[in-house]
Design a protein around this motif. Sequence first.
Motif, PDB file in Angstrom:
ATOM      1  N   ALA A 179       0.842  -1.202   0.000  1.00  0.00           N
ATOM      2  CA  ALA A 179       0.000   0.000   0.000  1.00  0.00           C
ATOM      3  C   ALA A 179       0.874   1.247   0.000  1.00  0.00           C
ATOM      4  O   ALA A 179       1.361   1.677   1.043  1.00  0.00           O
ATOM      5  N   TYR A 180       1.068   1.803  -1.194  1.00  0.00           N
ATOM      6  CA  TYR A 180       1.771   3.087  -1.302  1.00  0.00           C
ATOM      7  C   TYR A 180       0.920   4.151  -0.632  1.00  0.00           C
ATOM      8  O   TYR A 180      -0.301   4.197  -0.821  1.00  0.00           O
ATOM      9  N   ALA A 181       1.540   5.003   0.159  1.00  0.00           N
ATOM     10  CA  ALA A 181       0.785   5.944   0.988  1.00  0.00           C
ATOM     11  C   ALA A 181       1.049   7.392   0.560  1.00  0.00           C
ATOM     12  O   ALA A 181       2.117   7.951   0.846  1.00  0.00           O
ATOM     13  N   GLN A 182       0.072   7.970  -0.124  1.00  0.00           N
ATOM     14  CA  GLN A 182       0.150   9.400  -0.452  1.00  0.00           C
ATOM     15  C   GLN A 182      -1.250   9.868  -0.847  1.00  0.00           C
ATOM     16  O   GLN A 182      -1.734   9.555  -1.934  1.00  0.00           O
ATOM     17  N   ASP A 183      -1.895  10.583   0.039  1.00  0.00           N
ATOM     18  CA  ASP A 183      -3.255  11.059  -0.205  1.00  0.00           C
ATOM     19  C   ASP A 183      -3.265  11.984  -1.430  1.00  0.00           C
ATOM     20  O   ASP A 183      -2.625  13.039  -1.426  1.00  0.00           O
TER      21      ASP A 183
END
Length: 416
Positions: A179-183
């Motif tokens: 899960a790459y995390a960047q809103d």
Amino acid sequence: MNLIIREAKIIDPKSPFHNQIVDVQIGNKTIEKIASNLPNPNGFKEIKLDNLHLSEGWFDSSVSLGEPGYEDRETISNGLIVAAKSGFTSIALQPNSYPIIDNQSQINFVKNKANDSATQLFPIGALTKGSEGKDLAEMFDMKNAGAVAFGDYNKNMDNANLLKIGLQYVQDFDGLVIAYAQDSNIKGSGVANEGIVSTRLGLKGIPNLAEELQVARNLFLLEYTGGKLHFPTISSAKSVALIKEAKTKGLQVTSSVAVHHLVLTDEKLDEFDTRFKVSPPLRTDADRKALLAGVLDNTIDMITSDHNPIDIEHKKMEFDMAKNGTIGLESAFGALLTVLPLEKVIEKLTAGKNTFSIENNSIKEGAIANFTLFTPEINWTFTKENILSKSKNSAFLGVAMKGKVYGIFNQGKLVL
């Protein structure tokens, strides 16, 4: 290949020969003997290199190549040669090709392309069809074809319910979700770390909050669903703290950090050089130091080069318009030794195998011969001549390095 490696210092805490200088005899892909001054009555090929060190073969958990579809950036065959000469006996291939690797036939295609290589290729299947974040991909079929994990490269899963369902679904076959995390809403049109440097340069900023909100959300989802979740290339101090707290709760969470986030900061952006445009963006020195601390205390499980070749047409342009990414295989080891001790570097370049369910081979008699050959003491500077990739978008040009890779031995093949 039958081979004797002479006077090599073993760096492998799991090996009975750790920190000893020995000869290693290999026959039929297996380590036959380890001892000092081994005789060679059968005329095996011998190699002897200056200040040679041997470790278990290194694994890179995030490598983009290009093929199929973007062969102008990099092919699988040349990419695996680059990986071998950079010390990696195995890589996890990201699914961001064209078409996206989101089905069984695409997994089979990239695996077949890598059949004769010394470096083994382990494909990551896309988590959603076309990496569009709308419908889950055919993960079970891809798992059966050889996919080691599922994620959409550098794309945040905006739909929390879809990620929840994905985490639940893969538990039936012990799958790993990345899960790459960047809103994306908080990132907006940002192109650089939000802070003093972006303000001074007039670049739209991406706050740490864009990453940290998603890390927190995804950890809540993991706590609810169970399963295994991996955060790739985290970049902020708060992300490290959130993951550390989750581990104390017993959640099955792992994370990686990119070499460039451990070595470089957003101060590099002063000349608007697009080689330093990466995702997530280069952060402040305070974040860099927190990431190093996370590596040292094992909150961060592994280090990746996050190798991402980009052709010159998409890199040599205005900063706002250029694509994110830097190549990193060739410079990974030399850069890491400037900020971390040798044994920690080796640990973090091999630990990812446990997360991705890839066989570990310790250096001991009777084991499969899978190791990296290197010297840790040489000081040098990374230049264009050191780039082996088809694409030349390296953030490490002109950067001081320590230690050099000689090559690898794996799959019965020696690559120097």
